[in-house]
Design a protein around this motif. Structure first.
Motif, PDB file in Angstrom:
ATOM      1  N   LEU A 174      78.483  27.131  78.901  1.00  0.00           N
ATOM      2  CA  LEU A 174      78.587  26.738  79.476  1.00  0.00           C
ATOM      3  C   LEU A 174      77.333  25.331  79.537  1.00  0.00           C
ATOM      4  CD1 LEU A 174      78.225  30.112  81.255  1.00  0.00           C
ATOM      5  CD2 LEU A 174      80.364  28.602  80.785  1.00  0.00           C
ATOM      6  N   HIS A 175      76.555  25.357  78.117  1.00  0.00           N
ATOM      7  CA  HIS A 175      74.915  24.491  78.381  1.00  0.00           C
ATOM      8  C   HIS A 175      75.841  23.357  77.372  1.00  0.00           C
ATOM      9  CE1 HIS A 175      72.050  26.865  80.125  1.00  0.00           C
ATOM     10  NE2 HIS A 175      73.207  27.788  79.694  1.00  0.00           N
ATOM     11  N   GLN A 187      84.786  20.982  83.713  1.00  0.00           N
ATOM     12  CA  GLN A 187      84.836  22.269  82.759  1.00  0.00           C
ATOM     13  C   GLN A 187      84.227  23.378  83.502  1.00  0.00           C
ATOM     14  OE1 GLN A 187      87.206  23.032  79.944  1.00  0.00           O
ATOM     15  NE2 GLN A 187      87.079  24.942  80.930  1.00  0.00           N
ATOM     16  N   LEU A 188      83.476  23.873  83.961  1.00  0.00           N
ATOM     17  CA  LEU A 188      82.552  24.852  83.995  1.00  0.00           C
ATOM     18  C   LEU A 188      83.906  24.957  86.022  1.00  0.00           C
ATOM     19  CD1 LEU A 188      78.837  23.832  84.268  1.00  0.00           C
ATOM     20  CD2 LEU A 188      80.205  25.974  82.858  1.00  0.00           C
ATOM     21  N   ASP A 189      84.094  23.956  86.769  1.00  0.00           N
ATOM     22  CA  ASP A 189      84.874  23.917  87.682  1.00  0.00           C
ATOM     23  C   ASP A 189      86.823  24.198  87.305  1.00  0.00           C
ATOM     24  OD1 ASP A 189      85.113  23.141  90.482  1.00  0.00           O
ATOM     25  OD2 ASP A 189      86.973  22.478  90.093  1.00  0.00           O
ATOM     26  N   GLN A 277      78.787  29.589  88.874  1.00  0.00           N
ATOM     27  CA  GLN A 277      78.142  29.136  89.438  1.00  0.00           C
ATOM     28  C   GLN A 277      77.149  28.190  89.410  1.00  0.00           C
ATOM     29  OE1 GLN A 277      80.464  27.810  91.927  1.00  0.00           O
ATOM     30  NE2 GLN A 277      78.755  26.794  92.532  1.00  0.00           N
ATOM     31  N   LYS A 278      75.936  29.548  89.029  1.00  0.00           N
ATOM     32  CA  LYS A 278      74.844  28.787  88.401  1.00  0.00           C
ATOM     33  C   LYS A 278      74.938  26.952  87.791  1.00  0.00           C
ATOM     34  CE  LYS A 278      70.144  29.883  88.080  1.00  0.00           C
ATOM     35  NZ  LYS A 278      69.800  28.821  87.047  1.00  0.00           N
ATOM     36  N   ARG A 279      75.376  27.618  86.796  1.00  0.00           N
ATOM     37  CA  ARG A 279      75.423  26.145  85.737  1.00  0.00           C
ATOM     38  C   ARG A 279      76.161  24.903  86.410  1.00  0.00           C
ATOM     39  NH1 ARG A 279      72.761  24.396  82.753  1.00  0.00           N
ATOM     40  NH2 ARG A 279      75.274  23.160  81.569  1.00  0.00           N
ATOM     41  N   MET A 280      77.136  25.471  86.878  1.00  0.00           N
ATOM     42  CA  MET A 280      77.716  24.552  87.892  1.00  0.00           C
ATOM     43  C   MET A 280      76.745  23.962  89.277  1.00  0.00           C
ATOM     44  SD  MET A 280      81.538  24.479  89.563  1.00  0.00           S
ATOM     45  CE  MET A 280      81.491  23.390  90.303  1.00  0.00           C
ATOM     46  N   ASP A 281      75.784  24.762  89.038  1.00  0.00           N
ATOM     47  CA  ASP A 281      74.961  24.005  90.357  1.00  0.00           C
ATOM     48  C   ASP A 281      73.364  23.530  89.233  1.00  0.00           C
ATOM     49  OD1 ASP A 281      75.642  25.210  92.539  1.00  0.00           O
ATOM     50  OD2 ASP A 281      74.441  27.005  92.354  1.00  0.00           O
ATOM     51  N   ASP A 282      73.287  23.723  88.175  1.00  0.00           N
ATOM     52  CA  ASP A 282      72.533  22.497  87.329  1.00  0.00           C
ATOM     53  C   ASP A 282      72.794  21.543  87.027  1.00  0.00           C
ATOM     54  OD1 ASP A 282      70.694  25.280  88.478  1.00  0.00           O
ATOM     55  OD2 ASP A 282      71.347  25.681  86.648  1.00  0.00           O
ATOM     56  N   VAL A 283      74.074  21.589  86.923  1.00  0.00           N
ATOM     57  CA  VAL A 283      74.373  20.332  86.069  1.00  0.00           C
ATOM     58  C   VAL A 283      74.915  19.281  86.785  1.00  0.00           C
ATOM     59  CG1 VAL A 283      76.762  19.267  84.348  1.00  0.00           C
ATOM     60  CG2 VAL A 283      76.567  21.637  84.221  1.00  0.00           C
TER      61      VAL A 283
END
Length: 283
Positions: A174-175, A187-189, A277-283
């Motif tokens: 995810l990172h 990809q996260l989406d 979802q948190k990773r999406m918000d951070d990217v």
């Protein structure tokens, strides 16, 4: 979904053998009556050779098969003579990958785990292209584009056919910005949309997991229990540039235990979705 050729040939052979035994006939009884060689019928029943339409009619008549059973076996014969979609890529993909794709398409449930790269069934098109661009095995851009096509078509077993997918992935995936920041966000989406499907379960193996070591990728296919015959589960062990089929009982049990262990070390599907979802918000 109609059976794939290998599956259809196997079911056809089993169906013919069942008709013969139900009629209380031995192989010798049948070949003597029809004037065939013994090995011809044995190879037909074991799906080692193709049977013609004429020979199928002869066997059905000799066994006293009803019209419904005869029609079912004819459908299997037609399916056995078709070309699966992935045959169009036979010049590009390995025999092992073709076998993998066929079993993947036949499976009722797919369980897998990978901590080094996202499984192909959950990759976005851009992510898949970036993965192939980074691999030394396919330096030709044209080849890479066709391989991405194969990967996207394979995903129809999940999105269109409703095959059950249970996947465990490493949090590091995810990172890792494979292909760049925009590709990672896409990809996260993609993962976010997939986890909303009723047939998809996705777990993230967190950095904090203390007992979760995995080298390469593992896939385990379970087949429909109502099929005739019932196919036993098989596993694949993936590593750089290749994969190995593991179909021995002991090997399958070991990989099953590994997948269960990794799932037990992972976040719950609900917590995994929140982390994505948190990773999406951070990217």
């Amino acid at each position: 979904m109609p059976p794939l050729p290998t599956q259809a040939r196997k079911r056809l052979g089993v169906g013919l053998k069942k008709l013969r035994t139900d009629a209380d006939l031995t192989v010798n009884n049948v070949v003597d009556e029809l004037g065939w060689g013994r090995h011809k019928l044995i190879r037909i029943e074991s799906a080692q050779v193709r049977i013609t339409q004429l020979d199928l009619r002869k066997l059905c008549k000799h066994y006293g098969a009803g019209s419904r059973e005869t029609a079912r076996l004819n459908e299997l014969l037609e399916a056995a003579d078709t070309r699966p979609w992935f045959q169009a890529y036979a010049d590009l993909i390995s025999v092992q990958l073709m076998e993998y794709i066929e079993l993947e398409a036949m499976a009722a449930e797919i369980r897998m785990a990978n901590t080094s790269v996202l499984p192909g069934l959950v990759q976005s098109e851009e992510y898949a292209a970036a993965v192939y661009a980074s691999q030394p095995h396919y330096p030709d851009p044209d080849h890479a584009a066709r391989l991405v096509e194969v990967r996207m078509k394979r995903q129809r077993v999940i999105t269109d056919e409703g095959t059950i997918l249970d996947a465990t992935i490493g949090e590091g995936l995810l990172h890792t910005a494979t292909g760049g920041r925009d590709v990672l966000r896409g990809q996260l989406d993609r993962l976010n949309h997939l986890v909303d499907l009723p047939n998809v379960t996705l777990r993230v193996l967190p950095f904090s997991a203390e007992r979760a070591i995995l080298t390469g990728g593992v896939s385990l296919f379970t087949f429909p229990s109502d099929s005739d015959p019932v196919d036993p589960p098989v596993a694949f062990n993936e590593y750089e540039g290749n994969m190995l089929l593991r179909d021995g009982d002991i090997e399958v049990r070991r990989f099953n235990r590994l997948l269960q262990h990794l799932a037990s070390q992972a976040l719950s599907p609900e917590d995994s979705k929140q982390l994505i979802q948190k990773r999406m918000d951070d990217v």
